[in-house]
Design an enzyme around this catalytic site. Structure first.
Site, PDB file in Angstrom:
ATOM      1  N   ASP A  54      -1.303  -1.429  -3.966  1.00  0.00           N
ATOM      2  CA  ASP A  54      -2.305  -1.146  -2.859  1.00  0.00           C
ATOM      3  C   ASP A  54      -1.558  -0.106  -1.833  1.00  0.00           C
ATOM      4  O   ASP A  54      -0.471   0.329  -1.840  1.00  0.00           O
ATOM      5  CB  ASP A  54      -2.331  -2.325  -1.904  1.00  0.00           C
ATOM      6  N   GLU A 101       0.893  -5.423  -0.430  1.00  0.00           N
ATOM      7  CA  GLU A 101       2.222  -5.387   0.201  1.00  0.00           C
ATOM      8  C   GLU A 101       2.362  -4.968   1.524  1.00  0.00           C
ATOM      9  O   GLU A 101       2.701  -5.421   2.521  1.00  0.00           O
ATOM     10  CB  GLU A 101       3.177  -4.394  -0.539  1.00  0.00           C
TER      11      GLU A 101
END
Length: 482
Positions: A78, A145
């Site tokens: 991400d 994350e």
């Protein structure tokens, strides 16, 4: 032909460009996760795609490397997806518009996602290669994350055989990270009374700030648009009956907000005073931030007379007081490592609408008790105004390992290749190594990466030559059997 065609290493930049074509902001990782799973499937590699969309891909050792320790390569899929105000683009559905300028890659009007797309590109290029020699590779690509490390928290790593991990989530070439701060997200929610009010509508935009990563750049003391808007609201509320209609600033709790917009209702007779206060505060913060954040401005525009369903003057004062009371920025420096921030927080998201004030903070500290104390302080401030508080994404720090065969090997190879020692440091920003270390017995880990600047902002840049050098180092490291 791709935008990055012709750049070296060719396969790394090929996969990086492929990643940029897929929307992959935090919380929107389905497509990129499926892409990774399909990549492994097409090549006959063992892979796991779990319910969270984390992906693990394993490639067996090449001939002659079967007895070498397995190596875990780790990053996250991400990115912090932010765009410039007014940009006509849906980052949840559209890929990035990347471009090259000199020795750098950037995205037009948005963040680039080099953090951590380049880690994924490195891993895919290694997994795809038929010529690079290496020990068993266990590639771990986590989700989300950037919004609390939920992927690392939920992933099952019981099938892994290695305990040496190279985390590829760093942004400074030549710096080997060996520990990091722990952190948490703190959420505020305040109920505000709303009433119909006749008055004069005014829009205020406080912007022009640089922003940045709240872990890597908090020590630069750049302006936080949400906090500065709170300061302005508090000053205005002291001078006139003021009502908030709406406010919004920031896009991620771990990014220093660059712009905050508010719509306010005042009495028409106070318009001149309103403009005067805005100019006063603008001049003050421009003077204070002349070196740290020289582009800051406050702009106002009139919306005219009307009837507005807005926050009462009393609760507008309450909201302004809350925003003007919140701690922010660096709270303590490390006594053990000069120059390292120990404890900090960042008010990354502010939203006022429909009778509710919502705020989100990123809290970080390398000292667990200091992190808890700062969270308690935020809870105490909220309690004074009868607000609700919740804490999510609490993750541990990553402790320095005195005995590290992986670090020793990496430092020695770096010196052989470049003739100098790398810097071995700690970082205030959060990495997944601490969480993953709780899942892998005796984990030996070092974090590296190519040079990047202004991550989590629309000015993010990835250095091309640095990406090549780190790739060459990584390939040599995997092939090194010393």
């Amino acid at each position: 032909m791709g935008v990055l065609t012709g750049l070296e290493p060719e396969r790394v930049f090929y996969y990086f460009e492929e990643i940029t074509k897929i929307p992959h902001g935090s919380g929107n990782v389905g497509q990129i996760s499926d892409y990774l799973a399909e990549f492994a499937k097409k090549r006959g590699l063992f892979y796991i795609q779990d319910e969270l969309k984390n992906v693990i891909i394993i490639k067996e050792a090449t001939p002659g490397y079967q007895n070498e320790p397995a190596v875990i390569l780790q990053g996250h899929m991400d990115m912090v997806a932010v765009k410039r105000p007014g940009l006509d683009m849906n980052m949840e559905k559209e890929g990035l518009r990347i471009a090259v300028e000199g020795d750098e890659i950037y995205a037009e009007g948005t963040s680039l996602g080099g953090d951590d797309g380049i880690a994924v590109a490195y891993a895919l290029a290694l997994l795809d290669s038929r010529t690079i020699r290496h020990p068993k590779l266990e590639v771990v690509i986590t989700v989300d994350e950037e919004v609390g490390m939920d992927g690392a928290r939920g992933i099952d790593l019981s099938m892994l055989t290695g305990n040496r991990m190279i985390n590829l989530d760093s942004e400074e070439e030549g710096i080997f990270l060996t520990s990091c701060a722990g952190g948490a997200r703190v959420h505020y929610d305040f109920s505000l009374d709303v009433r119909m009010r006749e008055g004069y509508g005014m829009e205020v935009v406080l912007g022009g700030l640089q922003g940045g990563h709240s872990g890597g750049e908090i020590h630069k003391e750049r302006g936080n648009s949400n906090l500065l808007m709170g300061r302005l609201l508090y000053r205005l509320a002291k001078r006139m009956p003021l009502s908030l209609l709406e406010a919004a600033g920031g896009l991620a709790d771990n990014a220093i907000p660059r712009e905050t917009r508010a719509v306010l209702v005042i009495e028409e007779k106070d318009k001149e005073t309103f403009e005067e206060v805005c100019r006063e505060v603008e001049q003050e913060i421009q003077t204070e931030l002349a070196t740290k954040d020289p582009g800051v401005y406050i702009r106002t525009s009139s919306l005219g007379e009307g009837k507005f369903l807005c926050v009462t003057t009393a609760d507008t004062c309450k909201a302004a007081t809350i925003l003007n009371s919140i701690p922010n920025g660096v709270q303590a420096m490390s006594a053990d490592m000069p120059g390292l921030v120990e404890t900090s927080l960042n008010l990354g998201i502010l939203e006022v609408r429909e009778g509710s004030l919502r705020a989100e903070f990123s809290v970080r500290s390398s000292v667990e008790s200091a992190k808890k104390a700062l969270i308690d302080r935020l809870c105490a401030v909220a309690g004074l105004a009868e607000g609700k508080v919740s804490v999510t994404g609490d993750y541990p720090g990553w402790k320095f390992r005195k005995n590290s065969p992986l670090r020793d090997k990496m430092v020695a190879l770096y010196k052989r290749m470049y003739g100098i020692d790398p810097k071995v440091e700690a970082i205030h920003a959060g990495l997944e190594c601490g969480i993953l270390g709780s899942k892998i017995k005796d984990l030996d880990c070092v974090s590296i990466g190519p040079q990047m600047t202004a991550i989590h902002t629309t000015e993010e840049r990835l250095c091309i030559s640095s990406t090549r050098r780190v790739w060459e180092y990584l390939v040599n490291l995997l092939q090194d059997r010393s």
